[in-house]
Write an enzyme that holds these catalytic residues in place. Structure first.
Site, PDB file in Angstrom:
ATOM      1  N   ASP A  39       6.528  58.827  34.582  1.00  0.00           N
ATOM      2  CA  ASP A  39       6.008  57.458  34.725  1.00  0.00           C
ATOM      3  C   ASP A  39       6.845  56.682  35.754  1.00  0.00           C
ATOM      4  OD1 ASP A  39       4.600  55.138  34.244  1.00  0.00           O
ATOM      5  OD2 ASP A  39       5.357  54.827  32.207  1.00  0.00           O
ATOM      6  N   SER A 128       3.431  64.290  27.174  1.00  0.00           N
ATOM      7  CA  SER A 128       4.096  64.212  25.864  1.00  0.00           C
ATOM      8  C   SER A 128       5.206  65.228  25.628  1.00  0.00           C
ATOM      9  CB  SER A 128       3.101  64.326  24.704  1.00  0.00           C
ATOM     10  OG  SER A 128       2.408  63.114  24.512  1.00  0.00           O
TER      11      SER A 128
END
Ligand code: ADP
Length: 184
Positions: A39, A128
């Site tokens: 991110d 994840s």
């Protein structure tokens, strides 16, 4: 580089921010305000326009944050990729909190955004499996199943790339999908 699913799924290693594909997927958190890991790398490489678009999405569509398993689209800012699809994977809490279905949805719903935006090529990081702690072996099978299910029914995207940050992670993926799970 390995090819699966009749050549429509490419498995490779590298830095997702550098890929020349129509869209890259960001493993975002529900705030959409940036974070660590992939991110942070995407926001740093793509520049501030991405955060501005994310803020607008929060103000309009998702004031409470993007729920896990959902996906939204912004432009790619300064990246070679034209679009970024931001999705939120599940935080691993032991496996009894719907984590598997949420991870499946994160992949599937990201792919669903390709049709409306004529995205032919898309790349995913291993959603994840970093800070969110999802076991890599399980995530491998779920991500493959989601892509396989989607591609069976849809002509777009033409190709999907799974890009692993390390060759060890790539090897774990390839080994996990070969462990008794069918794929073609
Ligand atoms: P999450 O919070 O969803 O677990 P992370 O960013 O912590 O997301 O990690 C997801 C995966 O992305 C990890 O396997 C990590 O190694 C990988 N990753 C981190 N940076 C990059 C990058 N620039 N390109 C591709 N993958 C990356």
């Amino acid at each position: 580089m390995d090819k699966l699913l009749d050549g429509r799924l490419v498995v490779d290693t590298g830095d997702i921010t550098r890929l020349k594909v129509d869209a890259i997927v960001n493993a975002a958190n529900s705030s959409l305000m940036g974070g660590g890991g992939v991110d942070g790398a995407i926001h740093r490489a793509g520049g501030p326009a991405i955060l501005d678009e994310c803020k607008k999405i929060r103000e309009t569509e998702y004031p409470g944050g993007l729920p896990s398993g959902e996906a939204v689209l912004t432009t790619g800012g300064n990246l070679a990729a034209h679009f970024i699809i931001h999705t939120v994977g599940p935080i691993w809490r032991g496996g009894n909190s719907g984590e598997e279905k949420i991870l499946y949805n994160a992949y599937y719903n990201s792919l669903s955004l390709c049709r409306h935006n004529t995205i032919k090529t898309i790349a995913f990081p291993a959603i994840s499996t970093g800070v969110y702690g999802f076991p890599k072996e399980k995530a491998a099978v779920i991500s493959l199943n989601a892509v396989r299910d989607f591609l069976k029914k849809n002509p777009l995207p033409e190709t999907v790339t799974f890009i692993f940050y390390s060759s060890l992670d790539r090897d774990i993926f390839l080994k996990s999908i070969n462990n008794g799970k069918e794929y073609s």
